[in-house]
Scaffold this motif. Structure first.
Motif, PDB file in Angstrom:
ATOM      1  N   ASP A  95       0.760  -1.104  -0.013  1.00  0.00           N
ATOM      2  CA  ASP A  95      -0.022   0.033  -0.089  1.00  0.00           C
ATOM      3  C   ASP A  95       0.927   1.274  -0.091  1.00  0.00           C
ATOM      4  OD1 ASP A  95      -2.325  -1.493   0.074  1.00  0.00           O
ATOM      5  OD2 ASP A  95      -2.410  -1.405   2.164  1.00  0.00           O
ATOM      6  N   GLY A  96       1.849   1.056   0.626  1.00  0.00           N
ATOM      7  CA  GLY A  96       2.804   2.334   0.773  1.00  0.00           C
ATOM      8  C   GLY A  96       3.753   2.551  -0.336  1.00  0.00           C
ATOM      9  N   ALA A  97       4.121   1.627  -1.061  1.00  0.00           N
ATOM     10  CA  ALA A  97       4.609   1.625  -2.333  1.00  0.00           C
ATOM     11  C   ALA A  97       3.604   2.142  -3.520  1.00  0.00           C
ATOM     12  CB  ALA A  97       5.227   0.495  -2.911  1.00  0.00           C
ATOM     13  N   GLU A  98       2.481   1.874  -3.504  1.00  0.00           N
ATOM     14  CA  GLU A  98       1.448   2.458  -4.473  1.00  0.00           C
ATOM     15  C   GLU A  98       1.046   3.802  -4.149  1.00  0.00           C
ATOM     16  OE1 GLU A  98      -2.756   3.192  -5.529  1.00  0.00           O
ATOM     17  OE2 GLU A  98      -1.776   2.750  -3.427  1.00  0.00           O
ATOM     18  N   PHE A  99       1.153   4.089  -2.721  1.00  0.00           N
ATOM     19  CA  PHE A  99       0.489   5.614  -2.547  1.00  0.00           C
ATOM     20  C   PHE A  99       1.850   6.662  -2.686  1.00  0.00           C
ATOM     21  CE2 PHE A  99       0.913   8.983   0.720  1.00  0.00           C
ATOM     22  CZ  PHE A  99       0.073   9.407   0.878  1.00  0.00           C
ATOM     23  N   TRP A 100       2.855   6.235  -2.560  1.00  0.00           N
ATOM     24  CA  TRP A 100       3.872   6.886  -2.898  1.00  0.00           C
ATOM     25  C   TRP A 100       4.203   7.131  -4.412  1.00  0.00           C
ATOM     26  CZ3 TRP A 100       4.834  10.713   0.458  1.00  0.00           C
ATOM     27  CH2 TRP A 100       4.740  10.408   1.819  1.00  0.00           C
ATOM     28  N   LYS A 101       4.060   6.177  -5.384  1.00  0.00           N
ATOM     29  CA  LYS A 101       4.013   6.031  -6.661  1.00  0.00           C
ATOM     30  C   LYS A 101       2.942   7.187  -7.115  1.00  0.00           C
ATOM     31  CE  LYS A 101       4.547   3.367 -10.819  1.00  0.00           C
ATOM     32  NZ  LYS A 101       5.439   4.155 -11.228  1.00  0.00           N
ATOM     33  N   MET A 102       1.910   7.151  -6.439  1.00  0.00           N
ATOM     34  CA  MET A 102       0.624   7.986  -7.069  1.00  0.00           C
ATOM     35  C   MET A 102       1.234   9.249  -6.749  1.00  0.00           C
ATOM     36  SD  MET A 102      -3.324   7.917  -5.790  1.00  0.00           S
ATOM     37  CE  MET A 102      -2.798   8.146  -4.116  1.00  0.00           C
ATOM     38  N   VAL A 103       1.529   9.786  -5.326  1.00  0.00           N
ATOM     39  CA  VAL A 103       1.808  11.032  -5.022  1.00  0.00           C
ATOM     40  C   VAL A 103       2.943  11.672  -5.863  1.00  0.00           C
ATOM     41  CG1 VAL A 103       2.861  12.500  -3.301  1.00  0.00           C
ATOM     42  CG2 VAL A 103       0.917  10.729  -2.620  1.00  0.00           C
ATOM     43  N   ARG A 200       6.991  15.864  -5.855  1.00  0.00           N
ATOM     44  CA  ARG A 200       6.731  15.326  -7.010  1.00  0.00           C
ATOM     45  C   ARG A 200       7.873  14.876  -7.950  1.00  0.00           C
ATOM     46  NH1 ARG A 200       2.329  13.489  -8.860  1.00  0.00           N
ATOM     47  NH2 ARG A 200       1.728  15.075 -10.480  1.00  0.00           N
ATOM     48  N   SER A 201       7.884  13.930  -8.527  1.00  0.00           N
ATOM     49  CA  SER A 201       9.171  13.600  -9.491  1.00  0.00           C
ATOM     50  C   SER A 201       9.319  14.387 -10.608  1.00  0.00           C
ATOM     51  CB  SER A 201       8.934  12.002 -10.149  1.00  0.00           C
ATOM     52  OG  SER A 201       8.659  11.388  -9.271  1.00  0.00           O
ATOM     53  N   SER A 202       8.393  14.983 -10.976  1.00  0.00           N
ATOM     54  CA  SER A 202       8.792  16.248 -12.170  1.00  0.00           C
ATOM     55  C   SER A 202       8.863  17.565 -11.499  1.00  0.00           C
ATOM     56  CB  SER A 202       7.557  16.388 -13.241  1.00  0.00           C
ATOM     57  OG  SER A 202       7.656  17.411 -14.005  1.00  0.00           O
ATOM     58  N   SER A 203       9.661  18.313 -12.168  1.00  0.00           N
ATOM     59  CA  SER A 203       9.800  19.615 -11.634  1.00  0.00           C
ATOM     60  C   SER A 203       9.308  20.708 -12.216  1.00  0.00           C
ATOM     61  CB  SER A 203      11.263  19.994 -11.570  1.00  0.00           C
ATOM     62  OG  SER A 203      11.894  20.177 -12.754  1.00  0.00           O
ATOM     63  N   SER A 204       8.501  20.320 -13.173  1.00  0.00           N
ATOM     64  CA  SER A 204       7.672  21.091 -14.263  1.00  0.00           C
ATOM     65  C   SER A 204       6.351  22.001 -13.205  1.00  0.00           C
ATOM     66  CB  SER A 204       7.016  20.584 -15.347  1.00  0.00           C
ATOM     67  OG  SER A 204       6.187  19.658 -14.995  1.00  0.00           O
ATOM     68  N   ALA A 205       6.057  23.215 -13.737  1.00  0.00           N
ATOM     69  CA  ALA A 205       4.927  23.466 -13.172  1.00  0.00           C
ATOM     70  C   ALA A 205       3.788  22.923 -12.761  1.00  0.00           C
ATOM     71  CB  ALA A 205       4.670  25.048 -13.826  1.00  0.00           C
ATOM     72  N   SER A 206       3.624  22.136 -14.080  1.00  0.00           N
ATOM     73  CA  SER A 206       2.182  21.358 -14.081  1.00  0.00           C
ATOM     74  C   SER A 206       2.131  20.274 -13.201  1.00  0.00           C
ATOM     75  CB  SER A 206       2.009  20.654 -15.486  1.00  0.00           C
ATOM     76  OG  SER A 206       3.077  19.931 -15.721  1.00  0.00           O
ATOM     77  N   ALA A 207       3.337  19.707 -12.418  1.00  0.00           N
ATOM     78  CA  ALA A 207       3.464  18.914 -11.673  1.00  0.00           C
ATOM     79  C   ALA A 207       2.874  19.413 -10.246  1.00  0.00           C
ATOM     80  CB  ALA A 207       4.719  18.286 -11.239  1.00  0.00           C
TER      81      ALA A 207
END
Length: 265
Positions: A95-103, A200-207
């Motif tokens: 559950d934790g892995a799925e949660f953090w991947k989603m976030v 978030r993994s992306s540093s773009s503004a949309s992230a």
């Protein structure tokens, strides 16, 4: 205006959501003793100054409620000399892995499908109910340890809000703390200086767009409805706090009184 933090609640550089639970009133006119029960987010990023402060508290035990996925993401707690570290995961690593991947990695469409239209809050309510029902052994171990020898104690998870929040709430229920005070303490995790920093993994503004942050907010808010769901689960499953403590958690009247002696003025 910069929020002023009371001098009794230091703002640690690498530890979020730290506070002393002392001072909360019980229904019989007593108060939780200061300096015996603390709560916070994880200690993995504690600075040397943070660690020195935590060491000054005279802690006996640190209860870490993170699972393996949390620890992989943030790292292990810093070592505090002479302090016993007890890891009691209150959620499953999958559950934790799925949660953090989603976030961290979920795109807008995915976040909408999983979290929009109240689904994020529903997810949190279900998590709180499940933790109360399925983690009785862990909550029992915490209370029995506190009754025996484990104070002063610090309880934490990743953000110090949900799993630590529930464990602190269960402890306060056992101490006979007033319900309003339990909710007030829980909701303090919403203060800006205490909140978990979402990465978030992306540093773009949309992230980090307003819609993305709004979709994620139910996961990182402390909401009264979440804690209410946990307390309702206790009532529905065991018929009240007293049978829950004694039947599910093994906290006999004698042990409960010992707990109160250790943690109350």
């Amino acid at each position: 205006m910069t929020q002023q933090i009371p001098s009794t609640e230091p703002q640690l550089a690498g530890v979020r959501n730290f506070r002393d639970v002392g001072g909360l009133p019980t229904v019989d006119g007593r108060r939780v003793r200061h300096g015996v029960l603390f709560r916070s987010g994880h200690l993995a990023h504690a600075t040397e100054e943070d660690a020195a402060f935590l060491s000054s508290l005279g802690l006996h035990t640190v209860f870490d409620f993170r699972n393996a996925a949390d620890q992989k993401l943030e790292g292990p707690d810093v070592e505090l000399p002479g302090v016993r570290n007890v890891n009691l995961p209150l959620s499953d690593p999958a559950d934790g892995a799925e949660f953090w991947k989603m976030v961290r990695d979920g795109d807008l469409d995915q976040l909408r499908s999983i979290l929009a239209d109240g689904k994020g809050a529903d997810r949190m309510i279900a998590s709180y109910r499940t933790t109360i029902k399925q983690r009785t052994a862990e909550h029992s171990r915490v209370l029995l340890s506190l009754a025996e020898d484990s104070v002063p104690a610090l309880m934490h998870c990743a953000a110090g809000k949900d799993r630590a929040g529930l464990s602190v709430a269960v402890t306060l229920l056992a101490l006979g703390v007033e319900r309003d005070a339990i909710f007030d303490d829980y909701l303090k995790s919403n203060a800006k200086h205490r909140r978990y920093k979402v990465r978030r993994s992306s540093s773009s503004a949309s992230a980090y767009s307003p819609e993305v942050m709004e979709l994620l907010s139910p996961l990182f808010d402390a909401r009264a409805e979440y804690l209410s769901a946990a307390l309702e689960t206790i009532e529905e499953t065991w018929g009240g706090v007293d049978p829950y403590l004694e039947t599910a958690l093994g906290l006999t009247p004698r042990l409960r009184e010992r707990l109160r002696e250790r943690l109350l003025d």
